[in-house]
Structures are given as C-alpha cells and as structure tokens.
Design a protein around this motif. Structure first.
Motif, PDB file in Angstrom:
ATOM      1  N   LEU A 116       0.826  -1.203   0.000  1.00 16.44           N
ATOM      2  CA  LEU A 116       0.000   0.000   0.000  1.00 16.44           C
ATOM      3  C   LEU A 116       0.861   1.255   0.000  1.00 16.44           C
ATOM      4  CD1 LEU A 116      -2.771  -1.140   2.498  1.00 16.44           C
ATOM      5  CD2 LEU A 116      -3.001  -0.830   0.026  1.00 16.44           C
ATOM      6  N   ALA A 117       2.003   1.196   0.691  1.00 18.78           N
ATOM      7  CA  ALA A 117       2.909   2.345   0.684  1.00 18.78           C
ATOM      8  C   ALA A 117       3.462   2.589  -0.721  1.00 18.78           C
ATOM      9  CB  ALA A 117       4.047   2.115   1.673  1.00 18.78           C
ATOM     10  N   GLU A 118       3.826   1.516  -1.428  1.00 14.75           N
ATOM     11  CA  GLU A 118       4.322   1.653  -2.797  1.00 14.75           C
ATOM     12  C   GLU A 118       3.254   2.229  -3.726  1.00 14.75           C
ATOM     13  OE1 GLU A 118       5.729  -2.098  -4.107  1.00 14.75           O
ATOM     14  OE2 GLU A 118       7.431  -2.158  -2.718  1.00 14.75           O
ATOM     15  N   LEU A 119       1.998   1.908  -3.429  1.00 13.31           N
ATOM     16  CA  LEU A 119       0.900   2.392  -4.249  1.00 13.31           C
ATOM     17  C   LEU A 119       0.455   3.800  -3.853  1.00 13.31           C
ATOM     18  CD1 LEU A 119      -1.219  -0.888  -4.322  1.00 13.31           C
ATOM     19  CD2 LEU A 119      -0.005   0.121  -6.264  1.00 13.31           C
ATOM     20  N   GLY A 120       1.010   4.309  -2.751  1.00 15.83           N
ATOM     21  CA  GLY A 120       0.659   5.651  -2.304  1.00 15.83           C
ATOM     22  C   GLY A 120      -0.719   5.757  -1.695  1.00 15.83           C
ATOM     23  N   ILE A 121      -1.198   4.688  -1.069  1.00 14.42           N
ATOM     24  CA  ILE A 121      -2.518   4.686  -0.440  1.00 14.42           C
ATOM     25  C   ILE A 121      -2.339   4.859   1.069  1.00 14.42           C
ATOM     26  CG2 ILE A 121      -4.625   3.345  -0.046  1.00 14.42           C
ATOM     27  CD1 ILE A 121      -4.099   1.923  -2.689  1.00 14.42           C
ATOM     28  N   PRO A 122      -2.745   5.990   1.642  1.00 14.93           N
ATOM     29  CA  PRO A 122      -2.533   6.251   3.078  1.00 14.93           C
ATOM     30  C   PRO A 122      -3.351   5.303   3.958  1.00 14.93           C
ATOM     31  CG  PRO A 122      -3.068   8.279   1.875  1.00 14.93           C
ATOM     32  CD  PRO A 122      -3.389   7.123   0.964  1.00 14.93           C
ATOM     33  N   LEU A 123      -2.734   4.816   5.011  1.00 15.62           N
ATOM     34  CA  LEU A 123      -3.425   3.894   5.907  1.00 15.62           C
ATOM     35  C   LEU A 123      -4.528   4.589   6.686  1.00 15.62           C
ATOM     36  CD1 LEU A 123      -0.445   1.792   7.338  1.00 15.62           C
ATOM     37  CD2 LEU A 123      -1.930   1.274   5.400  1.00 15.62           C
ATOM     38  N   GLU A 124      -4.393   5.888   6.912  1.00 17.14           N
ATOM     39  CA  GLU A 124      -5.394   6.600   7.704  1.00 17.14           C
ATOM     40  C   GLU A 124      -6.611   7.030   6.887  1.00 17.14           C
ATOM     41  OE1 GLU A 124      -2.498   9.655   6.107  1.00 17.14           O
ATOM     42  OE2 GLU A 124      -2.394   7.629   6.995  1.00 17.14           O
ATOM     43  N   ARG A 125      -6.578   6.854   5.583  1.00 22.06           N
ATOM     44  CA  ARG A 125      -7.681   7.287   4.719  1.00 22.06           C
ATOM     45  C   ARG A 125      -8.893   6.369   4.895  1.00 22.06           C
ATOM     46  NH1 ARG A 125      -7.398   9.568  -0.343  1.00 22.06           N
ATOM     47  NH2 ARG A 125      -5.622  10.734   0.531  1.00 22.06           N
ATOM     48  N   LYS A 126     -10.094   6.950   4.962  1.00 17.51           N
ATOM     49  CA  LYS A 126     -11.314   6.162   5.023  1.00 17.51           C
ATOM     50  C   LYS A 126     -11.536   5.456   3.674  1.00 17.51           C
ATOM     51  CE  LYS A 126     -13.352   7.308   9.062  1.00 17.51           C
ATOM     52  NZ  LYS A 126     -13.924   6.360  10.049  1.00 17.51           N
ATOM     53  N   VAL A 127     -11.973   4.220   3.732  1.00 15.71           N
ATOM     54  CA  VAL A 127     -12.211   3.458   2.518  1.00 15.71           C
ATOM     55  C   VAL A 127     -13.224   4.168   1.623  1.00 15.71           C
ATOM     56  CG1 VAL A 127     -13.235   1.320   1.629  1.00 15.71           C
ATOM     57  CG2 VAL A 127     -11.558   1.234   3.491  1.00 15.71           C
ATOM     58  N   GLY A 128     -14.246   4.783   2.233  1.00 15.16           N
ATOM     59  CA  GLY A 128     -15.264   5.468   1.464  1.00 15.16           C
ATOM     60  C   GLY A 128     -14.746   6.666   0.691  1.00 15.16           C
ATOM     61  N   GLY A 129     -13.563   7.164   1.051  1.00 14.56           N
ATOM     62  CA  GLY A 129     -12.978   8.305   0.367  1.00 14.56           C
ATOM     63  C   GLY A 129     -11.961   7.938  -0.692  1.00 14.56           C
ATOM     64  N   LEU A 130     -11.779   6.635  -0.952  1.00 21.06           N
ATOM     65  CA  LEU A 130     -10.811   6.194  -1.947  1.00 21.06           C
ATOM     66  C   LEU A 130     -11.409   6.234  -3.350  1.00 21.06           C
ATOM     67  CD1 LEU A 130      -9.357   3.034  -0.137  1.00 21.06           C
ATOM     68  CD2 LEU A 130      -8.358   5.329  -0.211  1.00 21.06           C
ATOM     69  N   SER A 131     -10.545   6.372  -4.338  1.00 24.37           N
ATOM     70  CA  SER A 131     -10.983   6.271  -5.727  1.00 24.37           C
ATOM     71  C   SER A 131     -11.274   4.805  -6.055  1.00 24.37           C
ATOM     72  CB  SER A 131      -9.891   6.800  -6.656  1.00 24.37           C
ATOM     73  OG  SER A 131      -8.759   5.937  -6.632  1.00 24.37           O
ATOM     74  N   GLY A 132     -11.907   4.595  -7.210  1.00 31.23           N
ATOM     75  CA  GLY A 132     -12.207   3.230  -7.615  1.00 31.23           C
ATOM     76  C   GLY A 132     -10.964   2.375  -7.752  1.00 31.23           C
ATOM     77  N   GLY A 133      -9.912   2.949  -8.339  1.00 29.64           N
ATOM     78  CA  GLY A 133      -8.670   2.200  -8.483  1.00 29.64           C
ATOM     79  C   GLY A 133      -8.029   1.878  -7.143  1.00 29.64           C
ATOM     80  N   GLN A 134      -8.089   2.827  -6.206  1.00 32.82           N
ATOM     81  CA  GLN A 134      -7.525   2.588  -4.884  1.00 32.82           C
ATOM     82  C   GLN A 134      -8.307   1.517  -4.135  1.00 32.82           C
ATOM     83  OE1 GLN A 134      -7.687   6.685  -3.513  1.00 32.82           O
ATOM     84  NE2 GLN A 134      -5.448   6.868  -3.631  1.00 32.82           N
ATOM     85  N   ARG A 135      -9.633   1.535  -4.262  1.00 32.38           N
ATOM     86  CA  ARG A 135     -10.446   0.485  -3.623  1.00 32.38           C
ATOM     87  C   ARG A 135     -10.078  -0.891  -4.176  1.00 32.38           C
ATOM     88  NH1 ARG A 135     -15.314   1.944  -0.930  1.00 32.38           N
ATOM     89  NH2 ARG A 135     -16.113  -0.116  -1.449  1.00 32.38           N
TER      90      ARG A 135
END
Length: 292
Positions: free
Chosen positions: A116-135
C-alpha cells in the motif's frame, strides 16, 4: 474477499482443476459440464459475455457455492475478490488490514503495508474516500496478504478509468514476479488482457468453449479471407462471415491449399470473438488427466 477453499491434493504443476462442473439456478443451468485445468504460475483470463456464467464458475471454484455435479481441486489455498470490491466504507485502510489479520490464518501484514505504501494509499484514509482504483488495490492487497496460491478476481477492472486499469494490472504482474502465484481473472474487455494473461478460458452460455495456452491457441488458428467461390474443403471453420462475394473466417489447422485464400495469425480479440459468435464451436485440450 474470501479465503476460499484449501486442498493439499492435486496434480503436480496444476493450480486448479475442475471436472464436470454443473450448477443449477432454479430451473436454469448456469453451468453445464465444465472441465478445465490451469497450470501453476499462469495468469488465466476467464472471458465471456454478460450472463455466460463467469461469476458462477468462480464461486464454484473457490467453494462459495456447491455444484450440482462435478468436483474442484485447488493446489493450496485460494483467495477470491468479488466484483463489487467488498470493503467497509467507514473503516480506515489500517482498520481493513486489522480486519484482514483477524479473519485470516495466514497473514503477511508487512507485505500488505509495504504494498500500500508503494501504491501511495494512506493507511489513515477512510475506505469510502478512496478512488475506484484505490479500492480495487486495497481489496487485492487484502487478498494477497493471506498468502494464497491461487488468486481469483471477478472483474477486477470493472468501472475503472484507463489509467487505474493499467495500474491494477501492472501491480498484479509485479506480484506474479515476486512469488509463486496463479491468477484467474474474469473480464469481458479482451484488450485489457493482451499483455498480461498467458492462459485463456472462454465461457459462453454456461458451457466451456476454449481453454489453453494463449500463444498455442493463436498459433493453431488462422484468419482466412478469400472469394466466395474459393475451395473450403478441409477447412475447420470456427466462425464464418460473408460480405458480398468475400468470405472471412476464423479457422483451425493448417493453411488450405487453394491459393485464393489469404491467411494470417489472429489476434486475441479475433480469436475470442470468433468463438463467441459460434457457441457450438470449441477448442478444448485432451482432458484425460482431469479428474483422474
């Protein structure tokens, strides 16, 4: 996501084997007599039109439903990611990882946080606030953290923009390079699969039409174009289209002797569409070892 089934048995070198699978939904057969074998270490594309039975087949393969007939063997453990990417919108990404750790007997938390760190997805981010690709990436990360031998993805690229589709497929290929993993993914967009998949399974109307190594399948077929009066003797046609006095067909086997036929190797999409247009045609291997 689901941990799927785990079976230590199975032929050496085969990740997944199904024999005579049949699934009935009320009065309709969703699958009929499906037998296939996928070698270990492959990226297998499961292709077919909507309603072909792709999701039903995947559910049967990972043990989410019991077939009316037939059997499935998986060498090791299987993880399944559904098309709707089932995540809890109110959870943070870190909380989803905690949920995954508590519901999986095999869990590699360091690999999950690192991915997830390599993908740049913050651990503190709410799942509902992620983009489709991030989900999609979070769902795949949770599945991979369970260290499966077989990863089954139902339409992993659905509803993603072109850049996200590319990123998801690239990340899956990176995982393939770093571990012993077999992937089965479904899609109805063949262009997404050209550079990533090396095994093809075509399902049409609940029946298996094609199963095999993509390069071998392409080498074993020809696109033939010629005048309507050209000799067709000995041609094993898969599908035929006529435009005026011109004939174009997808065929199996060697080039016909009549010099009026122009022949070339098909592309993957031409191969798939040729079979989907002719549900009665099939290119299946000798499955004498399946179910032995």
């Amino acid at each position: 996501m689901n941990g799927g089934r785990s079976e230590a048995t199975g032929p050496r070198g085969v990740a997944l084997e199904a024999t005579g699978l049949a699934v009935r939904h009320r009065r309709t057969w969703a699958l009929r007599d499906c037998s296939l074998s996928v070698p270990a270490g492959r990226v297998a594309a499961l292709v077919g039109p909507n309603g072909a039975g792709k999701t039903t087949l995947m559910h049967a393969l990972v043990g989410l439903l019991r077939p009316a007939r037939g059997s499935v063997r998986v060498a090791g453990t299987a993880a399944f990611v559904a098309q709707d990417k089932p995540l809890y919108d109110g959870f943070t990404v870190a909380e989803m990882l905690t949920f995954g750790r508590r519901t999986n007997t095999r869990w590699d938390g360091a690999a999950a946080t690192g991915r997830l760190a390599e993908l740049g997805i913050p651990l503190e981010r709410k799942v509902g606030g992620l983009s489709g690709g991030q989900r999609a990436q979070v769902a795949i990360t949770l599945a991979l953290a369970g260290r499966p031998d077989l990863l089954v993805l139902d339409e992993p690229l659905a509803n993603l923009d072109p850049l996200a589709r590319h990123d998801v497929m690239r990340s899956i290929m990176a995982e393939m390079a770093g571990r012993e993993l077999t992937v089965l993914l479904s899609s109805h967009v063949v262009s997404d699969l050209v550079e990533t998949c090396d095994w093809l399974v075509v399902l049409n109307g609940g029946r298996l039409q094609v199963s095999g190594d993509i390069e071998e399948l392409l080498d074993g077929h020809l696109v033939l174009t010629g005048p309507d009066e050209a000799q067709a003797a000995g041609i094993r046609a898969v599908s035929v289209r006529r435009t005026g006095r011109q004939v174009s067909m997808l065929a199996r086997g060697p080039r016909p002797p009549d010099p009026r036929w122009q022949a070339r190797r098909p592309g993957l999409e031409e191969l798939v569409m040729g079979y989907l247009r002719s549900p009665e045609s099939a290119a299946l291997p000798n499955l004498t070892g399946v179910g032995a």
